[in-house]
Design a protein around this motif. Structure first.
Motif: not given
Length: 350
Positions: A143-151, A192-199, A315-323
């Motif tokens: 459910r949280d992953a779907r909400n993330f991927l909608q954003l 691990c972040l990918g599994w937790f945040r967006q499955c 802010t782990w729920g916000v994607p960061v491309r420059s790391w």
């Protein structure tokens, strides 16, 4: 007393329950939502039987339903009483199964006789009991992953699709190699972040990250990965301090971070090859649970939120491309510099 039933062999027969009632048994049936039907596209509402509890003259028999999951393992659901259920029905705290959902490798079963009754037990009982101690399973948060991927819609470009396919292949290969060596690992960092945040995996991360406790290190691990077709990209540090291995397969990097225990924290190290600078990534202590990613049963930190927050901040729920691995993590600390005289041994780049 607890029994397990392969759910695919179970047929719901009212006659069975009636016969149990006639024998003087009371029944408490616990059901839950079928996680096998849940995905990023569908949140299943279908319920399945998880546990049967039979009671007679103060004795309780627990029947646990084991379901086959896509990662080729067996799963049982948690034992959760609904508000209207009798909490005095059985000594729930003493039951062997159900406090948490659990995952198991498929055991080989053998037929034996118990009190004149034919029953099946695992051929390797001690291994099964050992698995039981560490069987806790965490479901993906669809459910949280779907909400993330909608954003933040997932990248569907050909390169991203290829990357996810290569990651799946590499992760399955790493699991086979480490299982052969009897080395447990878990998803770490961006994986691990990918599994937790967006499955799923983060398509722009370009690598696979796993963690291993340093006490599990074996000297033949590099040879084992090379024999499996991977090339060693770099080896930093030493067993006593900040060991890190990196392998390459189909342009996808496998980073293996070795973790050290130090009081109430755990940490892994990092090394900058050109300067010899050392870094330390500090985590609160954690235990390991099972999960599923890309049709593979894998371990993750049970305290996943704490683990991810330590590494990526609130802010782990916000994607960061420059790391920048030296600056961006919330838990990074400077940890000195390797002596130049030891660089040949401790900083190896291939």
């Amino acid at each position: 007393m607890s029994f397990a039933v392969h759910a695919n062999l179970w047929k719901y027969d009212p006659g069975f329950l009636l016969a149990a009632e006639q024998k003087g048994f009371d029944l408490l049936e616990l059901r839950g939502v079928d996680p096998r039907l849940a995905s990023l596209d569908t949140l299943s509402g279908e319920e399945i039987p998880l546990h049967f509890l039979f009671r007679n003259h103060g004795y309780a028999i627990q029947v646990v339903f084991l379901y086959e999951r896509s990662g080729n393992y067996l799963w049982h659901g948690p034992l959760r009483l609904k508000a209207d259920m009798d909490r005095s029905f059985a000594p729930f705290k003493l039951l062997d199964y159900g406090r948490h959902a659990g995952a198991y490798d498929r055991p080989e079963l053998v037929l034996t006789v118990l009190d004149g009754i034919d029953v099946r037990i695992p051929r390797n009982v001690s291994r099964f009991l050992s698995e039981q101690q560490h069987a806790r399973f965490l479901e993906c948060r669809y459910r949280d992953a779907r909400n993330f991927l909608q954003l933040y819609p997932d990248d569907s470009s050909p390169d991203a699709v290829d990357f996810r396919r290569n990651v799946k292949s590499l992760l399955h290969l790493a699991a086979r190699v480490l299982a052969h060596l009897d080395i447990p690992f878990w998803l770490s960092s961006g994986t691990c972040l990918g599994w937790f945040r967006q499955c799923s995996v983060i398509s722009y991360s370009r690598d696979v990250d796993i963690g291993i406790f340093i006490v599990e290190f074996r000297s033949d691990i590099v040879a084992a990965f090379r024999d499996a077709g991977l090339s060693l990209k770099h080896k930093f540090g030493k067993v006593e301090d900040s060991l890190e291995l990196s392998f390459l397969s189909d342009n996808v990097k496998l980073d293996i971070f070795f973790f050290y225990e130090d009081g109430d924290i755990m940490w892994n190290g990092g090394t900058q090859a050109k300067s010899g600078r050392k870094f330390k990534y500090v985590f609160p202590r954690f235990s390991l649970c099972w999960a599923e990613l890309l049709e593979l049963k894998v371990r993750v930190p049970c305290e996943t939120l704490d683990y991810v927050t330590a590494n990526y901040g609130v802010t782990w729920g916000v994607p960061v491309r420059s790391w920048d691995w030296k600056l961006s993590p919330s838990n990074v600390q400077e940890n000195g510099v390797w002596p130049p005289a030891e660089w040949v041994e401790l900083i190896q780049v291939y």
